[in-house]
Each structure stands twice: as structure tokens, then as C-alpha cells.
Design an enzyme around this catalytic site. Structure first.
Site, PDB file in Angstrom:
ATOM      1  CG  HIS A  48      21.617  48.650  29.920  1.00 25.82           C
ATOM      2  ND1 HIS A  48      20.780  47.652  29.477  1.00 25.82           N
ATOM      3  CD2 HIS A  48      21.262  49.766  29.225  1.00 25.82           C
ATOM      4  CE1 HIS A  48      19.952  48.145  28.561  1.00 25.82           C
ATOM      5  NE2 HIS A  48      20.215  49.415  28.391  1.00 25.82           N
ATOM      6  CG  ASP A  91      -2.982  46.707  40.112  1.00 27.42           C
ATOM      7  OD1 ASP A  91      -2.925  47.487  41.095  1.00 27.42           O
ATOM      8  OD2 ASP A  91      -3.986  46.019  39.848  1.00 27.42           O
TER       9      ASP A  91
END
Length: 497
Positions: free
Chosen positions: A174, A422
């Protein structure tokens, strides 16, 4: 080994040609150091792994994007820093990518068959952690030491291929980025796959620190909840009560929830009607609430019953406020993207009596209006100043409220649009069929799995993963085990209403 010897291996020797950059203050909070994230994107397509690797290689050779190939180190003062190689090669790659190949259909794999999918009705699935043996490599990192005591790059990617599906798992600490930061990487990766180099922004990377500048503009005292900030006494009291809760209710579970589009549409219509009735009686315009607002309102009402909260109890709903979308001038550049953590918690204070008495629409509206109040430039700057002051003193993020309150937290990943990534240029063959029954598009994820690895508990934390191609909503929550029965009842009610 002697009695007082450390079993921890030494850190790798510093490479003289590496560029060394200290981590931004904001990324070094204890909660960032202590959390490793997995995001898994499941495609109903077979993807070309070599195309995936080639595009990411080219991305991490570009100008400031090279910073993402840094190694994490702890210096002699206990401060984290990045060591960026002068060049990448097979011995020191910019990222780690492994590939597990299965010749069978994903439906024939014992764990692959258990990956959640839409059923047309509201559903709760087992813990996403149970899929980890399939979705992450055997040596995937789970702790900060897995980076600092190795020469491991920041991005660890595992690609699992089947005869009719592919799963890409990205693992990172993180300290590198929040989910919106990871979205920046994914968008750039897919842009290169599509041959659209012009769409890749410059990276406000490790050398740029707009958050520190943001926290120096407005005094923390200007923050609207400054008079409710925890001091040491309140913080210890709050921690003590939470430790008691975890000792009393030792078992907790992370579960995945799917709410179909039709159910959420009905839920939102209900909320809007409730708000409209109140607004009409007061002679005002009807306020807007989003699907995310309604989802969170429903979750809060469900937990009021599931956790047995009292009418006289304060409930703090803590929303993760993404500073990139706060419209603050520090993050408004169209030509560059900020890499790192850019989050503040936006608290909404509710009373148990309100949740018990008020309709869903009113609860959703209270949350939305509270967040809107805290998104102004002055409030964003004051919040940032408060968090910086608190982290300097304690290493923790600031808390506000009442030590006896129930804290419910929410992180909205929907804004990251993970279901819209995509990867179609890498598709070798597709089983995704677009029809009236199946809206899944070739090269886009049909499911997203999110898991946090940490020694800290994520109890009462909700992650809104996002909305898939069929407009179904996916959530992941962590609750004590006995609370899930009531939540299941509320989920099933959505399907019968």
C-alpha cells in the site's frame, strides 16, 4: 545463531548506480506499511501473456514510469526509501510476472469453479481469500519484509490461464499506491496494448509531493470536525474497546456480495421516492443520491441490525475521500497523474435512533451531504493538515468522534472503474458473448477480486468493488462471523421485494 542474534536476513547491498528517493510522508503511515493488496481481474477470454509482458515492459521504460521499478529499502534511520535501478535486465526486472497455465476450462478447476459469477438474484459468496491459492503465486509477497529484505520490484503480477479464461492478479504494498493509483497503471498498460502511447500521462511520481504542499495551506483547526479529534486518552480508550470486541467476538469473515442491477434500481427508486416525499413537504427541490450512496445507506442499515447497535449509540460512517477527484487544483492537471496514496477519511456522524427511524433515502442523503461538505478546497486542505500533524506524532491517521462509537468504514473502488479495463488487444480467443442475456465484452473483466493482507483487522470495512458490464454491483465486506446471518437476510430480501 547466538541467543541475541536476529533471524532476519540483511537487506540487499545498495547498488551504487541506483537513484535513491525517500518515500513521501503520506505513503509511510503504519496502515500503508502494514497492508498488501491483491486485485485480480478475471476475463472470459484467453489472453496472450507475451503481449501483456511486452506492453508493461515498454511502459516501465518510459521516463518517469521507470520509477515503478524501484526497490523498497529501510535506511539506517528507519525511514523507507526507493532505490531505482539505472537500467532493468533479467537479473533486476522492472516488475515480476509469473504465469500458471491450465489446459482445462476454468469451470473444471476446483478453485476456478468457485470464482463468483452473477446468478440474476442477490447472492453472498464465500471469502475471496479462499481463492488466493489459485489467484496468487506461491511466493507472492504478503508483508513489507518481503520487499525490504529482497530485491523484489514493487509490482508483482501473476497470470493464470485456462482454455477459456484468464485471471491477472496484481500484488503491491500500500505504500506504493491506493486503488486509484493502481488504476493509473492499468490504464497506461492497456493504452500501450492498444498502441495509444499519446494517452499515457506523465507521472507525478516519487519526486513530486503535492499532498505535503496541500497540508501547508490551511490550518488543521479549520477542519469542521477538529473539536472532535481524538487525543491520546480517547485514542487508547477507543482501541481498548475495539480489542475487547475482537476478544469477545473472535471470529470474523470477509464475504463477497453481488446485487443485481434490477435490485439496485428498485432500491434507488425507493430511496428517491422517500427523499422526494420529504422534499415536497418542505417545498424544496429533490436532492440527488447516487447508486453508491444508496448502497452505503443500505449497508449501514443492515449493520445496525447485524451488529446489534443501540439507539443511543453514535455510528461513524467513514468514507475514503479520494483527493484526486476532490477537484482540488493540486490534482487537476490533465497531462499528469499522481502516483501514491491520496486519501482522506470523510466522517458522517449518525445516531442509532436515526438509523432505526429514518428511511433508506434519508440515510443515503445524510451521507452524501456530509461528504459534499468536506470536499471544499478549505476542508480538503484542513483535513490534509490534520492528518499530517497526527501522523508526525503517532504514525497513525487521525480519528474523530466518540471513543464509544461504532466505526463503519467504506472504500469505494467503483471510481477506479476496474470492470472497464480494456485488454482486448491481448485476446487470443474469447468465450465472452454479447447478447440480451450476456452483456460481457471481450477483453474486459467479468469479475474483480480484492483482498487485503494485513496483521490488522479490517472488521466493519466495506469495499465497493464496482459495477460489471451487466450493471450488477459487487461488494466485499469484513464482519464478525455471527453478523453475516442478518446481512444474508437483508440481501435475500432485496430479491423478494
Amino acid at each position: 545463531m547466538g541467543l541475541f542474534s536476529s533471524t532476519q536476513p540483511p537487506q540487499p547491498t545498495t547498488v551504487p548506480s541506483d537513484e535513491i528517493i525517500p518515500l513521501h510522508f503520506w505513503n509511510t503511515a503504519l496502515c500503508m506499511r502494514g497492508t498488501v493488496l491483491d486485485v485480480s481481474l478475471k476475463f472470459d477470454d484467453v489472453l496472450d501473456v507475451s503481449k501483456l509482458r511486452d506492453a508493461l515492459n515498454r511502459l516501465l521504460e518510459m521516463e518517469d514510469w521507470r520509477q515503478l521499478g524501484a526497490r523498497l529499502r529501510m535506511n539506517v534511520d528507519g525511514k523507507l526509501e526507493y532505490h531505482i535501478p539505472a537500467h532493468f535486465d533479467a537479473s533486476r526486472p522492472a516488475f515480476s510476472m509469473t504465469n500458471a497455465q491450465h489446459e482445462t476450462s476454468i469451470a473444471d478447476h476446483p478453485l476456478g469453479a468457485r470464482i463468483p459469477h452473477t446468478t440474476g438474484t442477490p447472492a453472498i459468496f464465500p471469502s475471496p481469500d479462499e481463492l488466493s491459492p489459485l489467484l496468487r503465486s506461491a511466493d507472492a509477497p504478503k508483508h513489507i519484509d518481503d520487499w525490504t529484505y529482497s530485491d523484489r520490484p514493487q509490482l508483482c503480477i501473476h497470470v493464470i490461464t485456462f482454455s477459456d479464461a484468464t485471471v491477472i492478479t496484481i500484488t503491491w504494498l500500500h505504500t506504493l499506491a491506493d486503488v486509484m493509483g493502481m488504476t493509473t497503471i492499468l490504464n497506461a498498460w492497456t493504452a500501450l496494448l492498444q498502441g495509444n502511447r499519446e494517452a499515457i500521462p506523465k507521472l507525478q511520481g516519487f519526486r513530486s509531493d503535492p499532498l505535503t504542499q496541500l497540508g501547508q495551506r490551511t490550518p488543521a483547526e479549520k477542519y469542521m470536525h477538529f473539536n472532535r479529534v481524538f487525543g491520546r486518552k480517547e485514542f487508547l480508550w477507543f482501541i481498548g474497546l475495539n480489542i475487547f470486541d475482537r476478544l469477545w467476538y473472535r471470529q470474523e469473515e470477509r464475504r463477497t456480495i453481488c446485487i443485481p442491477a434490477t435490485c439496485l434500481r428498485s432500491l434507488r427508486q425507493q430511496a428517491s421516492s422517500e427523499i422526494s416525499a420529504t422534499s415536497s413537504s418542505e417545498g424544496g427541490t429533490v436532492p440527488f443520491v447516487s447508486e453508491s450512496d444508496v448502497l452505503l445507506g443500505w449497508w449501514v442499515r443492515s449493520l445496525y441490525g447485524a451488529l446489534g447497535l443501540r439507539t443511543d449509540q453514535t455510528i461513524l460512517v467513514n468514507n475514503a475521500l479520494n483527493l484526486r477527484t476532490s477537484l482540488h487544483e493540486s490534482f487537476m492537471s490533465k497531462d499528469s497523474a499522481y502516483m501514491g496514496n491520496a486519501l482522506c477519511m470523510s466522517p458522517t456522524f449518525l445516531q442509532g435512533q436515526q438509523i432505526a427511524d429514518e428511511p433508506l433515502g434519508q440515510i443515503a442523503l445524510r451521507i452524501r451531504e456530509s461528504v459534499a461538505e468536506q470536499r471544499t478546497p478549505e476542508q480538503v486542505e484542513a483535513m490534509t493538515a490534520l492528518q499530517m500533524q497526527t501522523m508526525e506524532k503517532t504514525g497513525y491517521l487521525a480519528l474523530v468522534g466518540d471513543p464509544r462509537m461504532m466505526l463503519l468504514s467504506c472504500s469505494n473502488w467503483h471510481k477506479a472503474r476496474l470492470f472497464d479495463m480494456d485488454f482486448s488487444p491481448a485476446v487470443l480467443q474469447s468465450s465472452a458473448q454479447s447478447s440480451s442475456q450476456n452483456t460481457q465484452k471481450k477483453g474486459k473483466p467479468s469479475y474483480v477480486n480484492g483482498v487485503q493482507h494485513s496483521e490488522n483487522s479490517f472488521r466493519n470495512v466495506l469495499s465497493v468493488i464496482g459495477k460489471d458490464a451487466g450493471r450488477n454491483w459487487w461488494l466485499t465486506g469484513v464482519l464478525r462471523t455471527d453478523a453475516w446471518a442478518h446481512v444474508e437476510e437483508q440481501v435475500h430480501k432485496l430479491g423478494s421485494s
